[in-house]
Design an enzyme around this catalytic site. Structure first.
Site, PDB file in Angstrom:
ATOM      1  N   LEU A 156      40.383  43.850  39.753  1.00  0.00           N
ATOM      2  CA  LEU A 156      40.602  44.935  39.783  1.00  0.00           C
ATOM      3  C   LEU A 156      41.559  45.238  41.452  1.00  0.00           C
ATOM      4  O   LEU A 156      41.431  46.431  41.490  1.00  0.00           O
ATOM      5  CB  LEU A 156      40.156  46.156  39.040  1.00  0.00           C
ATOM      6  CG  LEU A 156      39.705  45.310  37.338  1.00  0.00           C
ATOM      7  CD1 LEU A 156      38.823  46.191  36.784  1.00  0.00           C
ATOM      8  CD2 LEU A 156      41.013  45.183  36.344  1.00  0.00           C
ATOM      9  N   SER A 157      41.032  44.542  41.563  1.00  0.00           N
ATOM     10  CA  SER A 157      42.195  44.665  43.253  1.00  0.00           C
ATOM     11  C   SER A 157      41.242  45.641  44.126  1.00  0.00           C
ATOM     12  O   SER A 157      41.667  46.956  44.729  1.00  0.00           O
ATOM     13  CB  SER A 157      43.539  45.019  43.316  1.00  0.00           C
ATOM     14  OG  SER A 157      44.379  43.925  42.669  1.00  0.00           O
ATOM     15  N   SER A 158      39.837  46.197  44.082  1.00  0.00           N
ATOM     16  CA  SER A 158      39.256  46.759  44.428  1.00  0.00           C
ATOM     17  C   SER A 158      39.566  46.704  45.805  1.00  0.00           C
ATOM     18  O   SER A 158      39.557  47.705  46.804  1.00  0.00           O
ATOM     19  CB  SER A 158      37.577  46.989  44.563  1.00  0.00           C
ATOM     20  OG  SER A 158      37.120  45.466  45.044  1.00  0.00           O
ATOM     21  N   ALA A 179      35.621  42.399  39.906  1.00  0.00           N
ATOM     22  CA  ALA A 179      36.198  42.146  38.421  1.00  0.00           C
ATOM     23  C   ALA A 179      37.834  41.961  38.158  1.00  0.00           C
ATOM     24  O   ALA A 179      38.586  41.744  37.066  1.00  0.00           O
ATOM     25  CB  ALA A 179      36.126  43.910  37.621  1.00  0.00           C
ATOM     26  N   TYR A 182      42.148  29.513  47.008  1.00  0.00           N
ATOM     27  CA  TYR A 182      43.161  30.887  45.816  1.00  0.00           C
ATOM     28  C   TYR A 182      44.277  30.227  47.136  1.00  0.00           C
ATOM     29  O   TYR A 182      45.201  30.121  47.741  1.00  0.00           O
ATOM     30  CB  TYR A 182      42.628  31.995  46.807  1.00  0.00           C
ATOM     31  CG  TYR A 182      44.313  32.478  46.855  1.00  0.00           C
ATOM     32  CD1 TYR A 182      44.650  33.987  45.024  1.00  0.00           C
ATOM     33  CD2 TYR A 182      44.606  33.432  47.687  1.00  0.00           C
ATOM     34  CE1 TYR A 182      45.505  34.600  44.838  1.00  0.00           C
ATOM     35  CE2 TYR A 182      46.055  34.170  48.084  1.00  0.00           C
ATOM     36  CZ  TYR A 182      45.903  34.874  46.927  1.00  0.00           C
ATOM     37  OH  TYR A 182      47.399  35.641  46.568  1.00  0.00           O
ATOM     38  N   HIS A 241      50.588  34.848  40.511  1.00  0.00           N
ATOM     39  CA  HIS A 241      50.328  34.232  41.803  1.00  0.00           C
ATOM     40  C   HIS A 241      51.854  33.420  42.431  1.00  0.00           C
ATOM     41  O   HIS A 241      52.259  32.840  42.753  1.00  0.00           O
ATOM     42  CB  HIS A 241      49.764  33.111  41.734  1.00  0.00           C
ATOM     43  CG  HIS A 241      48.612  32.358  41.322  1.00  0.00           C
ATOM     44  ND1 HIS A 241      47.199  32.325  42.600  1.00  0.00           N
ATOM     45  CD2 HIS A 241      47.324  32.599  40.883  1.00  0.00           C
ATOM     46  CE1 HIS A 241      46.236  32.506  42.316  1.00  0.00           C
ATOM     47  NE2 HIS A 241      45.671  33.119  41.094  1.00  0.00           N
ATOM     48  N   THR A 242      52.897  34.329  41.721  1.00  0.00           N
ATOM     49  CA  THR A 242      53.803  33.993  41.957  1.00  0.00           C
ATOM     50  C   THR A 242      54.354  35.139  43.193  1.00  0.00           C
ATOM     51  O   THR A 242      55.407  34.787  43.872  1.00  0.00           O
ATOM     52  CB  THR A 242      54.845  34.835  40.648  1.00  0.00           C
ATOM     53  OG1 THR A 242      54.388  36.126  39.539  1.00  0.00           O
ATOM     54  CG2 THR A 242      54.866  34.021  39.784  1.00  0.00           C
ATOM     55  N   ASP A 270      49.299  43.447  44.315  1.00  0.00           N
ATOM     56  CA  ASP A 270      47.401  44.122  44.816  1.00  0.00           C
ATOM     57  C   ASP A 270      47.796  45.445  45.930  1.00  0.00           C
ATOM     58  O   ASP A 270      47.972  46.256  45.030  1.00  0.00           O
ATOM     59  CB  ASP A 270      46.151  43.717  45.065  1.00  0.00           C
ATOM     60  CG  ASP A 270      45.930  42.226  44.314  1.00  0.00           C
ATOM     61  OD1 ASP A 270      47.112  41.895  43.186  1.00  0.00           O
ATOM     62  OD2 ASP A 270      45.261  41.311  44.965  1.00  0.00           O
TER      63      ASP A 270
HETATM   64  C1  GLA Z   1      45.172  38.064  43.576  1.00  0.00           C
HETATM   65  C2  GLA Z   1      45.946  38.403  45.074  1.00  0.00           C
HETATM   66  C3  GLA Z   1      47.442  38.665  44.330  1.00  0.00           C
HETATM   67  C4  GLA Z   1      48.121  37.489  43.899  1.00  0.00           C
HETATM   68  C5  GLA Z   1      47.198  37.464  42.676  1.00  0.00           C
HETATM   69  C6  GLA Z   1      47.456  36.864  41.895  1.00  0.00           C
HETATM   70  O1  GLA Z   1      44.598  39.316  43.306  1.00  0.00           O
HETATM   71  O2  GLA Z   1      45.371  38.963  45.591  1.00  0.00           O
HETATM   72  O3  GLA Z   1      48.333  38.547  45.670  1.00  0.00           O
HETATM   73  O4  GLA Z   1      48.403  35.929  43.956  1.00  0.00           O
HETATM   74  O5  GLA Z   1      45.476  37.233  43.160  1.00  0.00           O
HETATM   75  O6  GLA Z   1      48.359  37.420  41.264  1.00  0.00           O
END
Ligand code: GLA
Length: 383
Positions: free
Chosen positions: A126-128, A124, A223, A36-37, A173
């Site tokens: 893992l940024s699908s 998950a 979020y 979240h940074t 991501d």
């Molecule tokens: C999700 C968002 C990212 C990031 C993370 C938390 O994956 O897509 O941009 O903020 O959460 O670190």
């Protein structure tokens, strides 16, 4: 990358669209630390992994665009001159979003067909979704020779997520998925969108991901709320983003904030500092410090930033007291998804069976395990 899967994607495309496609692999990502940074203009430490989206694309003269999601057996057809978000459109919105953002930039696209498949479960953490967005923007850039730089492509992917999936995500991501380097993690400065590459060798330790297999509802609005809190505090501090503030700065305005908002902003400043400490510890190969920082990060995410959940807290708690696990934390946006664990490789089988049973006993559902390799970012595949 799964060679069999890409061959299947190619063959299924040929069969469905009777055409020869261009093939692209776009990876998912893990994040070592820095959660979240990114949307606070801060630092993160992600890496692309050997799991992701496999996509086949080619121009079409059918009068429309067709996209086939192989794993779900779902076909979606749309017209380039009437694109808008679809309610509960799921994967469709990521594709439409990318196409719309490319058109918004003034590029002219023709009709195309896409078929895609993936080997990361959605939800998950893992940024699908970033992998899918990047695969589409990369594919269209190739197909229509748009001459977009990788940086321009990830900004398009990010806007697609903001405007079509309604998640005001940072850039981590999309960046990790596009710019990943084999066996390496990227220390990314999210203000300047620029990274340094760190080769990762944890000696006899490995990263083990444990998926809680939960995805809590309202994760997206929670979020966006967190992001809003950070922006409000930055405004009170009179800085562009929390990246520019120190703990002392924050303490000076403490009386203007609720305790919850103070803790959230404090978490961000501390997590940013942890990313710096983490990169120093990696350079020194100081694994104990890495582990300690993972635990601290989790504590902050859970108690201060409040984006964990009981399943993730449980998975992290159960690693404590195990001398063969140096650290663990929840990973990604939170409210479900995976934990990341730094564990002695010989301990993995034993710990897996222990935690699988324990988790099932408490939550009456299974957790799953992934071992991943750190991989190259989005790229063309020549079979
Ligand atoms: C999700 C968002 C990212 C990031 C993370 C938390 O994956 O897509 O941009 O903020 O959460 O670190």
């Amino acid at each position: 990358m799964d060679k069999k899967l890409i061959v299947k994607v190619q063959e299924d495309f040929q069969e469905r669209f009777t055409n020869e496609p261009i093939l692209i692999f776009s990876p998912g990502r893990i994040n070592l630390i820095g959660e979240h940074t990114d949307y606070n203009d801060g630092f993160v430490f992600p890496a692309a992994i050997n799991k992701g989206i496999y996509l086949a694309i080619q121009k079409s003269d059918n009068g429309s665009c067709q996209v086939f999601a192989n794993d779900m057996n779902e076909l979606y057809e749309f017209n380039l001159n009437s694109i808008s978000t679809i309610q509960n459109g799921n994967w469709r919105n990521y594709i439409l979003g990318v196409v719309a953002e490319i058109i918004k930039k003034g590029f002219k696209l023709g009709n195309f067909d896409i078929l895609f498949s993936g080997d990361i479960p959605s939800g998950a953490g893992l940024s699908s979704s970033a992998a899918l967005e990047n695969s589409v923007v990369y594919a269209l850039n190739e197909l229509y020779n748009l001459q977009l730089s990788k940086k321009e492509m990830i900004l398009i992917s990010q806007k697609a997520e903001h405007n079509y999936a309604a998640v005001k995500c940072g850039i981590m991501d999309q960046y990790a998925s596009m710019f990943g380097v084999e066996n390496s993690a990227l220390l990314l400065d999210c203000r300047y969108i620029d990274s340094s590459t760190f080769e990762i060798d944890f000696k006899e330790y490995e990263l083990l991901l444990i998926n809680s297999n939960v995805k809590h509802e309202l994760a997206e609005s929670a979020y966006n709320d967190r992001r809003q809190v950070c922006e409000n505090v930055a405004q009170i501090l009179n800085v562009d983003a929390l990246r520019d503030a120190t703990i002392e700065d924050l303490n000076r305005i403490k009386n203007k904030l609720s305790e919850e908002d103070y803790q959230k902003a404090l978490y961000i400043i501390e997590e940013n500092n942890r990313v710096q400490l983490f990169s120093k510890a990696i350079a020194k190969r100081d694994l104990n410090t890495l582990g300690e920082l993972l635990y601290q990060s989790h504590k902050g995410l859970s108690l201060q930033y409040k984006v964990s959940c009981k399943e993730l807290d449980y998975l992290v708690d159960k690693t404590k007291g195990n001398n063969n696990i140096l650290g663990a934390r929840m990973m990604g946006g939170g409210f479900g998804g995976c934990t990341i664990n730094l564990i002695l490789n010989t301990e993995i089988p034993l710990f897996k069976s222990y935690i699988a049973d324990a988790f099932k006993n408490v939550f009456e559902k299974d957790c799953s395990f992934y071992s991943v390799k750190l991989s190259k970012g989005t790229h063309l595949i020549n079979l």
